[in-house]
Design a protein around this motif. Sequence first.
Motif, PDB file in Angstrom:
ATOM      1  N   MET A 418     -48.957  10.704   0.620  1.00 28.62           N
ATOM      2  CA  MET A 418     -48.822  10.629   2.072  1.00 28.62           C
ATOM      3  C   MET A 418     -50.170  10.435   2.752  1.00 28.62           C
ATOM      4  O   MET A 418     -50.235   9.959   3.890  1.00 28.62           O
ATOM      5  CB  MET A 418     -48.149  11.888   2.600  1.00 28.62           C
ATOM      6  N   SER A 419     -51.242  10.776   2.078  1.00 26.84           N
ATOM      7  CA  SER A 419     -52.577  10.601   2.647  1.00 26.84           C
ATOM      8  C   SER A 419     -53.061   9.153   2.601  1.00 26.84           C
ATOM      9  O   SER A 419     -54.063   8.812   3.229  1.00 26.84           O
ATOM     10  CB  SER A 419     -53.578  11.480   1.900  1.00 26.84           C
ATOM     11  N   ASP A 420     -52.356   8.295   1.854  1.00 29.75           N
ATOM     12  CA  ASP A 420     -52.729   6.886   1.790  1.00 29.75           C
ATOM     13  C   ASP A 420     -52.594   6.271   3.182  1.00 29.75           C
ATOM     14  O   ASP A 420     -51.559   6.418   3.834  1.00 29.75           O
ATOM     15  CB  ASP A 420     -51.816   6.153   0.806  1.00 29.75           C
ATOM     16  N   PRO A 421     -53.631   5.567   3.676  1.00 28.57           N
ATOM     17  CA  PRO A 421     -53.545   5.011   5.042  1.00 28.57           C
ATOM     18  C   PRO A 421     -52.430   3.982   5.220  1.00 28.57           C
ATOM     19  O   PRO A 421     -52.025   3.716   6.350  1.00 28.57           O
ATOM     20  CB  PRO A 421     -54.925   4.367   5.249  1.00 28.57           C
ATOM     21  N   ASN A 422     -51.930   3.410   4.108  1.00 29.90           N
ATOM     22  CA  ASN A 422     -50.843   2.434   4.207  1.00 29.90           C
ATOM     23  C   ASN A 422     -49.462   3.074   4.095  1.00 29.90           C
ATOM     24  O   ASN A 422     -48.457   2.377   4.236  1.00 29.90           O
ATOM     25  CB  ASN A 422     -50.983   1.358   3.126  1.00 29.90           C
ATOM     26  N   SER A 424     -47.844   4.976   6.019  1.00 31.36           N
ATOM     27  CA  SER A 424     -47.073   5.005   7.269  1.00 31.36           C
ATOM     28  C   SER A 424     -46.713   3.619   7.786  1.00 31.36           C
ATOM     29  O   SER A 424     -46.060   3.501   8.817  1.00 31.36           O
ATOM     30  CB  SER A 424     -47.872   5.740   8.347  1.00 31.36           C
ATOM     31  N   LEU A 425     -47.132   2.547   7.086  1.00 30.24           N
ATOM     32  CA  LEU A 425     -46.878   1.183   7.550  1.00 30.24           C
ATOM     33  C   LEU A 425     -45.520   0.697   7.066  1.00 30.24           C
ATOM     34  O   LEU A 425     -45.108   0.980   5.935  1.00 30.24           O
ATOM     35  CB  LEU A 425     -47.964   0.235   7.040  1.00 30.24           C
ATOM     36  N   LEU A 426     -44.843  -0.080   7.904  1.00 31.05           N
ATOM     37  CA  LEU A 426     -43.549  -0.655   7.551  1.00 31.05           C
ATOM     38  C   LEU A 426     -43.699  -2.163   7.384  1.00 31.05           C
ATOM     39  O   LEU A 426     -44.157  -2.850   8.295  1.00 31.05           O
ATOM     40  CB  LEU A 426     -42.510  -0.362   8.639  1.00 31.05           C
ATOM     41  N   GLY A 427     -43.300  -2.691   6.231  1.00 26.81           N
ATOM     42  CA  GLY A 427     -43.330  -4.126   5.989  1.00 26.81           C
ATOM     43  C   GLY A 427     -44.709  -4.657   5.679  1.00 26.81           C
ATOM     44  O   GLY A 427     -44.935  -5.873   5.762  1.00 26.81           O
ATOM     45  N   GLU A 428     -45.624  -3.801   5.262  1.00 25.90           N
ATOM     46  CA  GLU A 428     -47.012  -4.227   5.066  1.00 25.90           C
ATOM     47  C   GLU A 428     -47.195  -5.097   3.823  1.00 25.90           C
ATOM     48  O   GLU A 428     -48.228  -5.746   3.657  1.00 25.90           O
ATOM     49  CB  GLU A 428     -47.937  -3.009   4.979  1.00 25.90           C
ATOM     50  N   THR A 429     -46.191  -5.139   2.916  1.00 23.29           N
ATOM     51  CA  THR A 429     -46.330  -5.923   1.681  1.00 23.29           C
ATOM     52  C   THR A 429     -45.643  -7.280   1.766  1.00 23.29           C
ATOM     53  O   THR A 429     -45.582  -7.988   0.757  1.00 23.29           O
ATOM     54  CB  THR A 429     -45.744  -5.140   0.492  1.00 23.29           C
ATOM     55  N   THR A 432     -48.528 -12.639   1.978  1.00 23.60           N
ATOM     56  CA  THR A 432     -49.297 -13.019   0.798  1.00 23.60           C
ATOM     57  C   THR A 432     -50.790 -13.079   1.077  1.00 23.60           C
ATOM     58  O   THR A 432     -51.592 -13.054   0.147  1.00 23.60           O
ATOM     59  CB  THR A 432     -48.824 -14.387   0.288  1.00 23.60           C
ATOM     60  N   THR A 433     -51.169 -13.172   2.342  1.00 20.79           N
ATOM     61  CA  THR A 433     -52.592 -13.336   2.678  1.00 20.79           C
ATOM     62  C   THR A 433     -53.114 -12.257   3.618  1.00 20.79           C
ATOM     63  O   THR A 433     -54.247 -11.814   3.485  1.00 20.79           O
ATOM     64  CB  THR A 433     -52.830 -14.716   3.311  1.00 20.79           C
ATOM     65  N   LEU A 434     -52.328 -11.823   4.595  1.00 24.89           N
ATOM     66  CA  LEU A 434     -52.817 -10.863   5.580  1.00 24.89           C
ATOM     67  C   LEU A 434     -52.993  -9.484   4.964  1.00 24.89           C
ATOM     68  O   LEU A 434     -52.215  -9.075   4.093  1.00 24.89           O
ATOM     69  CB  LEU A 434     -51.850 -10.763   6.757  1.00 24.89           C
ATOM     70  N   PRO A 435     -53.989  -8.701   5.408  1.00 26.23           N
ATOM     71  CA  PRO A 435     -54.121  -7.323   4.946  1.00 26.23           C
ATOM     72  C   PRO A 435     -52.949  -6.485   5.465  1.00 26.23           C
ATOM     73  O   PRO A 435     -52.308  -6.844   6.452  1.00 26.23           O
ATOM     74  CB  PRO A 435     -55.451  -6.869   5.546  1.00 26.23           C
ATOM     75  N   PRO A 436     -52.659  -5.359   4.799  1.00 28.46           N
ATOM     76  CA  PRO A 436     -51.457  -4.577   5.135  1.00 28.46           C
ATOM     77  C   PRO A 436     -51.354  -4.203   6.608  1.00 28.46           C
ATOM     78  O   PRO A 436     -50.289  -4.310   7.203  1.00 28.46           O
ATOM     79  CB  PRO A 436     -51.589  -3.340   4.242  1.00 28.46           C
ATOM     80  N   ALA A 440     -48.041  -5.432   8.764  1.00 29.73           N
ATOM     81  CA  ALA A 440     -46.999  -4.438   9.052  1.00 29.73           C
ATOM     82  C   ALA A 440     -46.348  -4.669  10.406  1.00 29.73           C
ATOM     83  O   ALA A 440     -47.004  -5.050  11.378  1.00 29.73           O
ATOM     84  CB  ALA A 440     -47.592  -3.033   8.993  1.00 29.73           C
ATOM     85  N   ALA A 441     -45.051  -4.418  10.451  1.00 25.31           N
ATOM     86  CA  ALA A 441     -44.305  -4.512  11.703  1.00 25.31           C
ATOM     87  C   ALA A 441     -44.567  -3.304  12.593  1.00 25.31           C
ATOM     88  O   ALA A 441     -44.664  -3.432  13.817  1.00 25.31           O
ATOM     89  CB  ALA A 441     -42.808  -4.621  11.420  1.00 25.31           C
ATOM     90  N   ARG A 442     -44.668  -2.133  11.982  1.00 22.31           N
ATOM     91  CA  ARG A 442     -44.892  -0.905  12.740  1.00 22.31           C
ATOM     92  C   ARG A 442     -45.706   0.070  11.908  1.00 22.31           C
ATOM     93  O   ARG A 442     -45.744  -0.029  10.681  1.00 22.31           O
ATOM     94  CB  ARG A 442     -43.547  -0.260  13.139  1.00 22.31           C
ATOM     95  N   ASP A 443     -46.312   1.027  12.591  1.00 19.97           N
ATOM     96  CA  ASP A 443     -47.089   2.081  11.954  1.00 19.97           C
ATOM     97  C   ASP A 443     -46.574   3.417  12.475  1.00 19.97           C
ATOM     98  O   ASP A 443     -46.683   3.713  13.665  1.00 19.97           O
ATOM     99  CB  ASP A 443     -48.577   1.911  12.272  1.00 19.97           C
TER     100      ASP A 443
END
Length: 876
Positions: A418-422, A424-429, A432-436, A440-443
């Motif tokens: 849960m401490s990973d900064p990613n 809490s992100l939704l759709g971050e994966t 193919t090119t943008l960073p998470p 991401a659609a929402r945080d």
Amino acid sequence: MSWRPITLMAALCLALAVPGTAAADDPPPEVEQRAGTRAPAEVYGLSEPAQAGDPVAAAKAHLADPRYHIDPADLVPLRTVVDGRDETVRFAQRHRGVPVFGAHYLVHFRKDGDRREVVGAGGRFLTELTVDTTPAVTRESAAAIARIALIRDRRAKESAKAETAGLVVIPHGAGQLAWHVVLTGRDPVAGRPLLLDAYVDAHSGRPLFAVDRLRMEGPVTGTGETAHGRTVELNAYQRADGAYELRDRARPMWDGSDGEILTYDAAGGDITAWLGAGVPADAEPARSGTLAFGPEHTASGAVDAHWGAGQVYEFYRRLGRDGLDGQGGTMHSVVNVTMEGEPFANAFWDGTKMIYGGGVGDYRSFASGLDVVGHEMTHGVIEHSAGLVYIGQSGAMNEGLADYFGNAIQVDSFGIPMSDPNASLLGETLCTTLPPEQCAARDLDDGRVAGEDYLGMTVALDYGGVHYNSTIFSGALWDVREALGGASADRLVYKALTEYMTPLDDFVDGRRAVELAARALGMSARDRLTVSRAFDRHGIKPGWERALRTDTRVLIDGITDPYARPDVAGGRYVVSNSSPDVVEPSHILTGRVGGGKPVRLSENDRWNFMPATDGKRAAWISFDATRQSYRIHTRPLDRSSPEKLVHDGTVVIESVAIDGDTIAWDGVGPDGEHSVWVKRGDAPPVDVTAAAGVRGYAPSLKGGRLAYHKVWTEGDAAHNAPAVLDLESGAETVVPMPQGSVSAEPTLTGRHLVWIYDENGDGRAGIMRAAIDGTRTAVVVPDGPQAPTAYWFDANDAFATIGVWPDGTELSNDILLKIHQVPLSGGTLQRFSCNRGLQEAFASGDGRTVVWLDGTDGNTDLVTRDRPAGRCRGGA
């Protein structure tokens, strides 16, 4: 005056009495009341013996107690949730046999062996309903009204299909009997399919509201192939012909005939073939010649969707749930859909299954994000439990809960801390090119606070901000998960969803549901205080929806008619309104812009709407439920004579204009074409767009002339332009417009024809004017990259007033529609009011005066201002 029609702007408003927040170790009160009903919102802290045996019968017997004021005969059991020793029975209310929209009541038991006791009960049961359940409006008329009135975009409206599903009672005051109409089609503006549950008053024919059935993942764009390179095991099925299908029968829910996980590859087929209940009869699951599902199944998203569905099933099974419906029902996923041959850049739950767009370019398939898969499937869990209505705060909770569980499923499945900064992100994966953080659609850790960050949207925009406001609620839940850990938090939130929430809950109701679930789980006082503090940090507490400062003068406080559209002339305004509980048919009011009490113009008891005025008289539309007809009425503003019926017909009328004894209107005739009619005095109406291939919209009258938006075809070429018709001579002038440009909202003033235009279809629009006969055109505001993104529009002799969507993507009220004004001689657009909420449905009065509907202070008010605001905090 002219406007672009928009969808229903009023969400359901139910008053709720909520006590202040107590310390976590204080004993709870025994009863919480709900305004407008004698049935309590919640009765808890109980320990009363209950019947053994059937839990439904035991629950009905308990609710027969006089303290609830409930007739058990009005309850229909929906489902029973068993959570260890806890049992929760959920009922839906019926009024004289008709379902009551959003009314669920729950009874909570605790068992000890064969003994059962009641520990609480609550929800929504409306004891004051008296509405007659015999409809006056036919099913066919309701379908036509819903299609015309409750679909926002004209192009979507023309191609949509409407099917009446049945009657429901909307819980306003004594109740509103409504037809439930299902609208299907395509929304070309949003680039997505259209699937709406629409509701039309079955007594008056007034359209009420529409709820989006497609639980879209959100404003993520793009499609792509799955390419995470992760090798996973897939539960498949070997067919009699030796081929293998993505058909999972290895889960405990499989009973020999039902309860499997099925994944279909649409193979680039159109999304419309897959909308609706279940899947097409001839559809077959994705298949392979070997047990190794190859690259084509990776590229389509089938591998991710199938494996992800299994992860979702196992997550909810650990919480005690058997499948999305809680009954072990089959779970369907469809991947690799397109829309009219173009990639479909989204994913949604359609009420029975998941549908995912395929991957292309810089984006992977929308099934490639496990959090997205979990999100969409959680919509199915919500639909089969609390049924949170997809509108306003309840819709934002629906989205927020889907975000919470989607992310929880992903971090648990992949062992992400849960401490990973990613985390809490939704759709971050998906990218193919943008960073998470950019993909991401929402945080869920965006830190948004209700009173500061809640966007004052109407249901015309994202159904009241269901996506944009979701992280206020999901953020509080994610804070709880970060503090208490996944196992405790997931169990807590799941129990709140399935055993305490009801369809029309708002944020404060949702907080209370979580806090009650914490008490029911026996959580420590310290952990319960952690839960309360999480909601406090996000501003979710009683009284957060306080009025904000405004710079306008209120003409009418509390417009409750969702179709209110004011018009102004000669210092007088007209507008429609309904009763405070929105039960009565809407009526027409008039008043002076300078102030004073408004008076009622309409005298009939039908649905009255869309008034227009020339400063001396008003004209408006009504719908007659008995005769299934649309009527046009007129009356002097001084009420010196009664209202007069000037037209009665079957044409569905959308807007009306008046100038002296001349009336004009537009609508859809029996042939399905959109036309403009003119009626002069006692003469019969004339269709001025009767020529083949000609359509007309948005009529405007002034000085013996009619202006309208003309759309026609010549050969294979489509054209549109403002047109001006001299009513005396019959001569028509079509204003020359560049090929490919789009014009809209032609408005006649005393000296000018004024309209907005878009040369390249990019959504940005300039303003043009011409002489009143359509000649001598001139640019007021040029189109181009710096032009405003325009929506509403009106003008008078000296000024043009335009609604502008501000540039920017930051989630704040600063990006909502705001009014601007510019001299017709040219100049710079000026912000007209600094009110922070949505400003729309405006009309230009004399000089610089504008009257409009404003949502800043928490409800819809008719307001006015007579000069631009200059600079506002946060921008011009």
